[in-house]
Scaffold this motif. Structure first.
Motif, PDB file in Angstrom:
ATOM      1  N   LEU B 142      44.180  44.507  44.830  1.00 40.80           N
ATOM      2  CA  LEU B 142      42.554  45.571  44.306  1.00 40.80           C
ATOM      3  C   LEU B 142      42.630  46.435  43.545  1.00 40.80           C
ATOM      4  CD1 LEU B 142      42.467  46.273  48.277  1.00 40.80           C
ATOM      5  CD2 LEU B 142      40.632  44.727  47.058  1.00 40.80           C
ATOM      6  N   GLY B 143      43.156  45.964  41.932  1.00 39.27           N
ATOM      7  CA  GLY B 143      43.413  46.536  41.137  1.00 39.27           C
ATOM      8  C   GLY B 143      43.709  48.304  40.680  1.00 39.27           C
ATOM      9  N   PRO B 144      43.907  49.050  39.700  1.00 40.34           N
ATOM     10  CA  PRO B 144      44.425  48.722  38.772  1.00 40.34           C
ATOM     11  C   PRO B 144      45.791  47.675  39.073  1.00 40.34           C
ATOM     12  CG  PRO B 144      44.688  50.542  39.426  1.00 40.34           C
ATOM     13  CD  PRO B 144      44.847  50.017  40.389  1.00 40.34           C
ATOM     14  N   ALA B 145      45.113  46.438  37.413  1.00 43.65           N
ATOM     15  CA  ALA B 145      46.323  45.617  37.626  1.00 43.65           C
ATOM     16  C   ALA B 145      46.442  44.719  36.422  1.00 43.65           C
ATOM     17  CB  ALA B 145      46.787  44.859  38.801  1.00 43.65           C
ATOM     18  N   ALA B 146      46.642  45.489  35.573  1.00 47.83           N
ATOM     19  CA  ALA B 146      47.145  43.925  34.462  1.00 47.83           C
ATOM     20  C   ALA B 146      47.425  43.110  34.643  1.00 47.83           C
ATOM     21  CB  ALA B 146      47.550  45.166  32.854  1.00 47.83           C
ATOM     22  N   GLY B 147      46.949  41.514  34.242  1.00 46.62           N
ATOM     23  CA  GLY B 147      47.615  40.755  34.612  1.00 46.62           C
ATOM     24  C   GLY B 147      46.751  40.267  35.468  1.00 46.62           C
ATOM     25  N   THR B 148      46.424  41.456  36.770  1.00 50.84           N
ATOM     26  CA  THR B 148      45.456  40.409  38.696  1.00 50.84           C
ATOM     27  C   THR B 148      44.426  39.405  38.033  1.00 50.84           C
ATOM     28  OG1 THR B 148      46.275  42.679  39.451  1.00 50.84           O
ATOM     29  CG2 THR B 148      44.571  41.131  40.382  1.00 50.84           C
ATOM     30  N   GLU B 149      44.875  38.486  38.137  1.00 52.83           N
ATOM     31  CA  GLU B 149      43.900  37.436  38.548  1.00 52.83           C
ATOM     32  C   GLU B 149      42.450  37.142  38.981  1.00 52.83           C
ATOM     33  OE1 GLU B 149      43.947  34.026  37.016  1.00 52.83           O
ATOM     34  OE2 GLU B 149      46.056  34.134  36.494  1.00 52.83           O
ATOM     35  N   LYS B 150      41.307  37.373  38.578  1.00 61.09           N
ATOM     36  CA  LYS B 150      40.031  37.589  38.580  1.00 61.09           C
ATOM     37  C   LYS B 150      40.182  37.228  40.409  1.00 61.09           C
ATOM     38  CE  LYS B 150      35.566  36.764  37.553  1.00 61.09           C
ATOM     39  NZ  LYS B 150      34.981  36.960  36.737  1.00 61.09           N
ATOM     40  N   ASP B 151      40.012  35.686  39.976  1.00 58.79           N
ATOM     41  CA  ASP B 151      39.657  35.167  41.161  1.00 58.79           C
ATOM     42  C   ASP B 151      40.260  35.419  42.369  1.00 58.79           C
ATOM     43  OD1 ASP B 151      37.890  33.541  40.643  1.00 58.79           O
ATOM     44  OD2 ASP B 151      39.534  31.544  39.530  1.00 58.79           O
ATOM     45  N   GLY B 152      41.715  35.714  42.158  1.00 58.85           N
ATOM     46  CA  GLY B 152      42.933  36.565  43.491  1.00 58.85           C
ATOM     47  C   GLY B 152      41.856  37.668  44.444  1.00 58.85           C
ATOM     48  N   THR B 153      41.723  38.528  42.673  1.00 57.25           N
ATOM     49  CA  THR B 153      40.872  39.367  43.520  1.00 57.25           C
ATOM     50  C   THR B 153      39.634  39.343  44.446  1.00 57.25           C
ATOM     51  OG1 THR B 153      41.343  40.534  41.063  1.00 57.25           O
ATOM     52  CG2 THR B 153      39.821  42.237  42.699  1.00 57.25           C
ATOM     53  N   LEU B 154      38.687  38.460  44.325  1.00 54.05           N
ATOM     54  CA  LEU B 154      37.379  38.234  44.932  1.00 54.05           C
ATOM     55  C   LEU B 154      38.093  37.428  45.990  1.00 54.05           C
ATOM     56  CD1 LEU B 154      35.516  36.056  42.425  1.00 54.05           C
ATOM     57  CD2 LEU B 154      35.039  38.197  43.154  1.00 54.05           C
ATOM     58  N   GLN B 224      31.596  38.854  39.599  1.00 55.99           N
ATOM     59  CA  GLN B 224      31.526  37.643  40.109  1.00 55.99           C
ATOM     60  C   GLN B 224      30.661  37.290  38.412  1.00 55.99           C
ATOM     61  OE1 GLN B 224      30.494  35.228  42.085  1.00 55.99           O
ATOM     62  NE2 GLN B 224      31.918  36.783  43.440  1.00 55.99           N
ATOM     63  N   GLY B 225      30.989  36.039  37.916  1.00 55.13           N
ATOM     64  CA  GLY B 225      30.151  35.820  36.772  1.00 55.13           C
ATOM     65  C   GLY B 225      30.589  36.527  35.175  1.00 55.13           C
TER      66      GLY B 225
END
Lengths: 203, 580
Positions: B142-154, B224-225
């Motif tokens: 759930l951020g903040p996390a440099a390097g966190t995958e967007k798909d993973g966050t979704l 998204q997107g």
């Protein structure tokens, strides 16, 4: 311990209000969900207004002039109002064991729902608000998308209860399912009113 | 056949609730079997989350010196998973499981309302919880996390939403059962305390958690997107969700604990619960004051530096008011329920767990009241300040707020008003105390209702151990982390802390480790449930309420004979007194 209360006269097993209460609670949850969406919209909108009025950094033009037309949104509201009557008609009909009228009324209600979704899709394509660019458009399309999803769920619920009515589960002695569908449907109508006011009127 | 049907065919229910075969457990929509699954799985999740909490606690001991996770992003991921998991994978499901199994018995219902929905809720929650854990392994979060995958966050957002929806489904079943399936003569004032507290808790969940769904939806859509622009922004995701994991909302998980105490203590002391209406009012007040959706970041005008300090102070005042009223409600309820202890009760694991959970709940709320005490007093005092409450005014108010309670300069107080990160560190303390209160309450419930839940007595020593370690662990973590917060420890950071703060953090870490031990003891208490081939009495404790008027374990349909009209809140106690 064998309690004497166990030998008392039997109470009726299972109250018929169960489905109604469950639907009412679900409706309350849905209202809170939309209250959350609207609350965030209003809060950010208000903050933006303050920033713009005081010429502070971060303020922005909300929607461009004439981007959101009044006619489509208002037509949608009238459509939802008409569906109030058709849904109430279905409830009254099933209470009178008038199945034919009940089916017609539920069919019309679903039709009105489809009309609202159709108009909403038209409004979205007609908006002069570019998708994907700004916070206002993000809020706008999220609100409309959530409403379309809920309207679809309400239509499915009415359809489901209609099928159960066709199977003979509801009649004048037990109209719970149709009444439950009415609760969910009325919720969908109620939710649209603030949406109309926020997007179509105050923008 | 749909989830909206209110009754099931008997052949689909568990035929032998005492020993569920794997197939029966997987396919059953018997509320007792579903309740057992909620309890069992949430205890397993407790071990996972508590282990992760211990690891995060090690880094917290000295964030600048000890680097367990390698970077702030991963540390933050673990930190948020402990929060989301602790609330939505452990605390609420544990209480929901106990409620699902016991409430229909208490209100004399032959089944839970919408049994298929209850089963679907459990399985949805189980899958969503698994996905939630996996999403963090997929570098989500759930951020903040440099390097966190967007798909993973979704994936994290979707799984969290699915968990919330599933829990709402479970709560809906329980609340509907209490409202609609009571026997003749049983008014809402007559329902047992667990049922009353589940009614309050379920209602607060049904009204507040959908707002969390709204927050999740905004973040989901924004991701998204293209690159997120607002809600999905790494720095904002957690800020917009945080209200659900801090006071007052945090304590919604502990509302049912009050009901457990209210049912256990009168039976343990053999006395009738006095002041029933006042206690119910106290639980209701506590429940209402834990509704915290209004305290979210999006609604805060004061959070924006562009706005006058007056807005911030108003919010802080409201925050403090809710905290104090919640404490008042809990104090009324717990005070009323523990009064019979003066009669010298026979000590048992159930009573031990009840007392432990009561103490923990009061501790957690007191920490909240302490944290916000200066808010309330400060704003009240600020009414005598006639100038505009701008930045300077806020500083004056802030100085008055201290009242000598804490040795900090006005500059530091000013920072507190603007930098939530500092005093938000008390959130960590309150989080562990609230979860510990739930664990202790669950230990009491398992010991007390073991014959109905599992068809046997829970292992008394293990349940007592769970209660004691929960009290010690929750108390230690709560007090130590509160002190370290007031000494300047940020809730999440990678900066070094001085020796005194480190010492407090070590104590907090020991507290978390004790909570892990408590989870293990709980599992021991459940796994060790035994009936030793003996026929269990219907009512081994001389209970007061309807669940004790059915065999242990309860049969299909819960009651052998229909329940007759109920004339009091403690029908079985009435009979005991009549018999003499």
């Amino acid at each position: 311990m064998e309690a004497d209360v166990m030998h008392a006269p039997a109470a009726e097993v299972g109250r018929s209000r169960t489905l109604l209460i469950g639907s009412a609670l679900s409706a309350a949850s849905v209202l809170m969900f939309f209250a959350g969406l609207f609350g965030v919209y209003i809060s950010i909108r208000q903050n933006n207004e303050y920033l713009v009025e005081n010429q502070l950094e971060g303020g922005r033009l909300w929607f461009p002039d004439l981007a959101v037309q009044i006619a489509p949104g208002t037509m949608m509201m009238f459509t939802t109002w008409i569906s109030l009557f058709t849904m109430a008609w279905a409830v009254q009909a099933i209470r009178n064991d008038d199945r034919r009228n009940a089916y017609v009324a539920m069919g019309l209600t679903i039709l009105m729902g489809a009309a609202v979704i159709n108009q909403m899709v038209f409004a979205i394509t007609d908006f002069g608000v570019p998708i994907d660019r700004s916070v206002p458009s993000l809020l706008l399309y999220t609100l409309y998308g959530a409403y379309i999803a809920f309207m679809a769920i309400a239509m499915i619920f009415v359809l489901l209860m209609g099928i159960r009515a066709l199977a003979g589960q509801f009649d004048s002695t037990n109209a719970d399912g149709i009444q439950a569908a009415a609760i969910i449907w009325f919720t969908a109508v109620i939710v649209y009113m603030p949406l109309w006011y926020l997007i179509t009127i105050t923008k | 056949m749909t989830a909206t049907e209110t009754h099931t065919d008997s052949h689909e229910e568990s035929t032998d609730p005492s020993i569920d075969s794997a197939f029966t457990a997987f396919t059953s929509n018997d509320h007792k079997a579903i309740g057992r699954m909620w309890v069992g799985v949430s205890l397993l999740f407790l071990l996972i989350i508590a282990t992760l909490a211990v690891v995060a606690g090690i880094e917290r001991t000295d964030p600048g010196g000890i680097d367990v996770f390698g970077n702030l992003a991963t540390y933050f991921q673990a930190w948020t998973l402990v929060r989301t998991g602790g609330i939505f994978m452990v605390a609420i499901p544990l209480m929901l499981g106990i409620g699902t199994a016991i409430v229909p018995l208490q209100v004399g219902a032959r089944s839970i309302a919408f049994p298929r929905l209850a089963a679907a809720s459990f399985w949805t929650w189980l899958m969503a919880s698994g996905i939630h854990l996996a999403s963090f392994l997929a570098d989500g979060g759930l951020g903040p996390a440099a390097g966190t995958e967007k798909d993973g966050t979704l994936l994290t957002l979707v799984s969290l939403a699915a968990m919330v929806i599933a829990l709402l489904g479970g709560a809906l079943c329980i609340v509907t059962t209490i409202i609609a399936q009571r026997p003749e003569g049983m008014g809402l004032r007559d329902v047992p305390m667990l049922s009353w507290s589940m009614l309050v808790a379920g209602s607060v969940w049904l009204f507040s958690l959908p707002i969390l769904l709204a927050n999740l939806l905004f973040a989901f859509v924004d991701l998204q997107g293209r690159d997120p622009i607002f809600f999905g922004d790494a720095d904002r995701i957690w800020a917009n969700l945080e209200w659900a994991f801090m006071q007052p909302q945090l304590f919604v998980v502990a509302i049912p604990v009050l009901g457990i105490i209210g049912d256990v203590v009168p039976v343990a002391t053999g006395s009738r619960l006095a002041g029933r209406g006042i206690i119910q009012t106290g639980i209701g007040l506590f429940g209402a004051m834990t509704f915290g959706a209004w305290a979210q970041h999006s609604f805060s005008r004061g959070a924006d530096p562009a706005f006058p300090e007056g807005a911030l102070l108003y919010e802080e005042f409201l925050f403090g008011l809710f905290s104090h009223l919640a404490l008042l409600g809990a104090f009324i309820a717990i005070g009323g329920m523990l009064t019979p202890l003066r009669n010298g009760p026979k000590m048992s694991a159930a009573l031990l767990g009840s007392v432990a959970s009561a103490l923990l709940l009061l501790l957690g709320l007191t920490i909240g009241a302490l944290r916000t005490l200066n808010n309330v007093i400060g704003v009240l005092l600020s009414t005598s300040y006639t100038g505009d409450i701008d930045a300077t005014g806020a500083r004056i108010v802030a100085e008055r707020k201290l009242l000598g309670l804490f040795e900090v300069s006005s500059d530091e107080v000013f920072n507190i008003l603007h930098d939530n990160n500092t005093l938000l560190a008390t959130n960590t303390a309150q989080f562990y105390v609230a979860v510990a209160a739930v664990i202790a309450g669950a230990a009491a419930a398992i010991a007390f209702w073991g014959p109905k839940l599992f068809g046997g007595y829970a292992r008394n020593g293990a349940a007592s151990g769970a209660a004691v370690t929960a009290l010690a662990g929750g108390g230690l973590a709560g007090i130590a982390y509160t002190i370290s917060a007031f000494m300047g420890q940020a809730d999440i950071s990678v900066t070094s802390v001085d020796g005194d703060v480190q010492f407090m953090n070590v104590l907090g870490l020991i507290g978390i480790a004790l909570l892990l031990l408590s989870g293990l003891s709980m599992i021991g208490a459940v796994v060790g449930t035994s009936n030793a081939d003996e026929v269990l009495p219907d009512d081994p404790w001389d209970g007061h309420t309807l669940e004790w008027a059915t065999p242990s374990p309860p049969p299909v349909g819960n009651f052998i004979e229909p329940i007759g009209p109920i004339t009091s809140a403690e029908p079985l106690l009435d009979e005991l007194e009549e018999v003499g």
